[in-house]
Design a protein around this motif. Structure first.
Motif, PDB file in Angstrom:
ATOM      1  N   TYR A 103       0.846  -1.198   0.000  1.00 14.84           N
ATOM      2  CA  TYR A 103       0.000   0.000   0.000  1.00 14.84           C
ATOM      3  C   TYR A 103       0.880   1.246   0.000  1.00 14.84           C
ATOM      4  O   TYR A 103       1.927   1.295   0.647  1.00 14.84           O
ATOM      5  CB  TYR A 103      -0.910   0.001   1.237  1.00 14.84           C
ATOM      6  CG  TYR A 103      -1.582  -1.324   1.483  1.00 14.84           C
ATOM      7  CD1 TYR A 103      -2.693  -1.714   0.735  1.00 14.84           C
ATOM      8  CD2 TYR A 103      -1.077  -2.211   2.428  1.00 14.84           C
ATOM      9  CE1 TYR A 103      -3.288  -2.952   0.937  1.00 14.84           C
ATOM     10  CE2 TYR A 103      -1.662  -3.457   2.635  1.00 14.84           C
ATOM     11  CZ  TYR A 103      -2.766  -3.822   1.882  1.00 14.84           C
ATOM     12  OH  TYR A 103      -3.354  -5.053   2.079  1.00 14.84           O
ATOM     13  N   GLY A 137      -1.132   6.971   0.800  1.00 10.67           N
ATOM     14  CA  GLY A 137      -2.142   7.397   1.764  1.00 10.67           C
ATOM     15  C   GLY A 137      -1.599   8.199   2.929  1.00 10.67           C
ATOM     16  O   GLY A 137      -0.425   8.543   2.977  1.00 10.67           O
ATOM     17  N   THR A 181      -2.445   7.312   6.375  1.00 10.97           N
ATOM     18  CA  THR A 181      -2.502   6.588   7.636  1.00 10.97           C
ATOM     19  C   THR A 181      -1.283   5.696   7.802  1.00 10.97           C
ATOM     20  O   THR A 181      -0.628   5.328   6.826  1.00 10.97           O
ATOM     21  CB  THR A 181      -3.766   5.720   7.726  1.00 10.97           C
ATOM     22  OG1 THR A 181      -3.706   4.702   6.714  1.00 10.97           O
ATOM     23  CG2 THR A 181      -5.021   6.560   7.531  1.00 10.97           C
ATOM     24  N   PRO A 239      -1.323   0.606   7.212  1.00 18.57           N
ATOM     25  CA  PRO A 239      -2.602   0.250   6.588  1.00 18.57           C
ATOM     26  C   PRO A 239      -2.750  -1.263   6.441  1.00 18.57           C
ATOM     27  O   PRO A 239      -1.768  -1.979   6.244  1.00 18.57           O
ATOM     28  CB  PRO A 239      -2.528   0.935   5.222  1.00 18.57           C
ATOM     29  CG  PRO A 239      -1.064   1.009   4.935  1.00 18.57           C
ATOM     30  CD  PRO A 239      -0.423   1.278   6.260  1.00 18.57           C
ATOM     31  N   THR A 240      -3.973  -1.720   6.529  1.00 22.94           N
ATOM     32  CA  THR A 240      -4.289  -3.124   6.307  1.00 22.94           C
ATOM     33  C   THR A 240      -5.160  -3.247   5.063  1.00 22.94           C
ATOM     34  O   THR A 240      -5.674  -2.251   4.547  1.00 22.94           O
ATOM     35  CB  THR A 240      -5.058  -3.711   7.501  1.00 22.94           C
ATOM     36  OG1 THR A 240      -6.316  -3.028   7.621  1.00 22.94           O
ATOM     37  CG2 THR A 240      -4.263  -3.561   8.797  1.00 22.94           C
ATOM     38  N   ALA A 256      -8.676  -2.053   5.942  1.00 19.61           N
ATOM     39  CA  ALA A 256      -8.773  -0.598   6.095  1.00 19.61           C
ATOM     40  C   ALA A 256      -8.655   0.112   4.756  1.00 19.61           C
ATOM     41  O   ALA A 256      -9.415   1.045   4.458  1.00 19.61           O
ATOM     42  CB  ALA A 256      -7.705  -0.099   7.057  1.00 19.61           C
ATOM     43  N   SER A 257      -7.728  -0.318   3.922  1.00 20.15           N
ATOM     44  CA  SER A 257      -7.552   0.349   2.627  1.00 20.15           C
ATOM     45  C   SER A 257      -8.768   0.151   1.740  1.00 20.15           C
ATOM     46  O   SER A 257      -9.104   1.007   0.925  1.00 20.15           O
ATOM     47  CB  SER A 257      -6.291  -0.158   1.926  1.00 20.15           C
ATOM     48  OG  SER A 257      -6.427  -1.505   1.523  1.00 20.15           O
ATOM     49  N   THR A 315      -8.365   5.500   3.852  1.00 18.06           N
ATOM     50  CA  THR A 315      -6.979   5.665   4.300  1.00 18.06           C
ATOM     51  C   THR A 315      -6.153   6.493   3.322  1.00 18.06           C
ATOM     52  O   THR A 315      -5.065   6.943   3.660  1.00 18.06           O
ATOM     53  CB  THR A 315      -6.290   4.299   4.464  1.00 18.06           C
ATOM     54  OG1 THR A 315      -6.088   3.714   3.169  1.00 18.06           O
ATOM     55  CG2 THR A 315      -7.121   3.353   5.331  1.00 18.06           C
ATOM     56  N   HIS A 338      -4.709   5.276   0.861  1.00 12.27           N
ATOM     57  CA  HIS A 338      -3.743   4.377   0.235  1.00 12.27           C
ATOM     58  C   HIS A 338      -4.339   3.702  -0.983  1.00 12.27           C
ATOM     59  O   HIS A 338      -5.553   3.461  -1.065  1.00 12.27           O
ATOM     60  CB  HIS A 338      -3.297   3.300   1.229  1.00 12.27           C
ATOM     61  CG  HIS A 338      -2.392   3.821   2.298  1.00 12.27           C
ATOM     62  ND1 HIS A 338      -1.092   4.170   2.060  1.00 12.27           N
ATOM     63  CD2 HIS A 338      -2.614   4.066   3.617  1.00 12.27           C
ATOM     64  CE1 HIS A 338      -0.530   4.603   3.187  1.00 12.27           C
ATOM     65  NE2 HIS A 338      -1.445   4.551   4.147  1.00 12.27           N
ATOM     66  N   GLN A 368      -8.989   3.138  -3.684  1.00 10.93           N
ATOM     67  CA  GLN A 368      -7.909   2.216  -3.312  1.00 10.93           C
ATOM     68  C   GLN A 368      -7.345   1.495  -4.530  1.00 10.93           C
ATOM     69  O   GLN A 368      -6.301   0.854  -4.442  1.00 10.93           O
ATOM     70  CB  GLN A 368      -8.387   1.200  -2.268  1.00 10.93           C
ATOM     71  CG  GLN A 368      -9.395   0.175  -2.760  1.00 10.93           C
ATOM     72  CD  GLN A 368     -10.832   0.647  -2.602  1.00 10.93           C
ATOM     73  OE1 GLN A 368     -11.125   1.840  -2.664  1.00 10.93           O
ATOM     74  NE2 GLN A 368     -11.741  -0.293  -2.378  1.00 10.93           N
ATOM     75  N   TRP A 427       4.094   0.253   2.328  1.00 10.15           N
ATOM     76  CA  TRP A 427       3.738  -0.676   3.390  1.00 10.15           C
ATOM     77  C   TRP A 427       3.476  -2.048   2.763  1.00 10.15           C
ATOM     78  O   TRP A 427       2.608  -2.188   1.903  1.00 10.15           O
ATOM     79  CB  TRP A 427       2.479  -0.212   4.124  1.00 10.15           C
ATOM     80  CG  TRP A 427       2.582   1.183   4.677  1.00 10.15           C
ATOM     81  CD1 TRP A 427       2.286   2.351   4.016  1.00 10.15           C
ATOM     82  CD2 TRP A 427       3.003   1.568   5.984  1.00 10.15           C
ATOM     83  NE1 TRP A 427       2.493   3.432   4.840  1.00 10.15           N
ATOM     84  CE2 TRP A 427       2.933   2.980   6.059  1.00 10.15           C
ATOM     85  CE3 TRP A 427       3.415   0.854   7.117  1.00 10.15           C
ATOM     86  CZ2 TRP A 427       3.267   3.695   7.202  1.00 10.15           C
ATOM     87  CZ3 TRP A 427       3.760   1.553   8.263  1.00 10.15           C
ATOM     88  CH2 TRP A 427       3.681   2.960   8.294  1.00 10.15           C
TER      89      TRP A 427
END
Length: 220
Positions: free
Chosen positions: A74, A77, A79, A82-83, A86-87, A92, A94, A135, A177
């Motif tokens: 990711y 973004g 944040t 990020p997971t 979440a993305s 976020t 991302h 995303q 990330w």
């Protein structure tokens, strides 16, 4: 007809992620930041791209001669940590992205940029194919002014081939990330997945037909 209908539903629910129509806008502090340069390791450099589902993009770049590895993750973004879940909300900032580890003596950054624009629909905003949402937006990241100049040059050339404007954002690289383990090499590890069969593999084959001269020998 029933089979076709069920197959369409399968694609919707087993896509790279849940389609999200939110139009997350890149925050000004991200767009205007100083780019971060990632230092080469053992002669290998890194580049970062986002163009829809990272399962698709990873498989495309790993078929390119000179690319050692493509890692899903990711970027872009605002944040931290990020997971996938979440993305996928689109909140976020991302985008699903890939980190390309490559040998600059074999493949140039400019070639990677041409692969980027040539392996997607560069005019589709906030998504690629069936994957919709911020995303999945297209972003190409630069680490210095030289890379930015290359990106803008290639983008201008590509733009002449299309009636609609090029949708890809050009952003200063900040941080990548790494995505969860199960996303890595997803296309190779899940060849029977309906999304892989109906979206990822056709996109890969279309790319391979367009760029036969830069493919690794024996690429899947």
């Amino acid at each position: 007809m029933k089979f076709i209908y069920l197959n369409i539903l399968t694609l919707i629910f087993l896509a790279c992620g849940n389609a999200n129509g939110n139009q997350s806008v890149t925050k000004p502090e991200i767009a205007n930041a100083e780019p971060v340069k990632v230092e080469a390791e053992n002669g290998m450099e890194k580049a970062y791209f986002a163009s829809g589902c990272f399962w698709c993009v990873e498989a495309i770049y790993e078929s390119v001669e000179g690319v050692q590895e493509a890692i899903s993750g990711y970027a872009g973004g605002h944040t931290q940590n990020p997971t996938y879940e979440a993305s996928n909300t689109g909140n976020t900032g991302h985008a699903e992205a890939v980190e390309i580890i490559y040998d600059p003596n074999v493949v140039s950054f400019e070639t990677l940029v041409r692969v980027y624009f040539g392996s997607q629909n560069p005019t589709q905003a906030n998504g690629q194919g069936p994957d919709r949402g911020s995303q999945y937006r297209s972003i190409i990241f630069f680490q210095n002014q030289e890379q930015k100049n290359i990106i803008e040059k290639v983008k201008a050339e590509v733009a002449k081939e299309y009636k609609d404007p090029i949708a890809a954002e050009i952003l200063p690289f900040q941080k990548f990330w790494v995505a969860e383990d199960y996303h890595q090499n997803y296309e190779k590890n899940n060849p029977g997945n309906p999304y892989i069969q109906n979206v990822s593999i056709p996109r890969l084959e279309k790319f391979k037909a367009k760029f036969p001269d830069i493919l690794k020998e024996g690429t899947h």
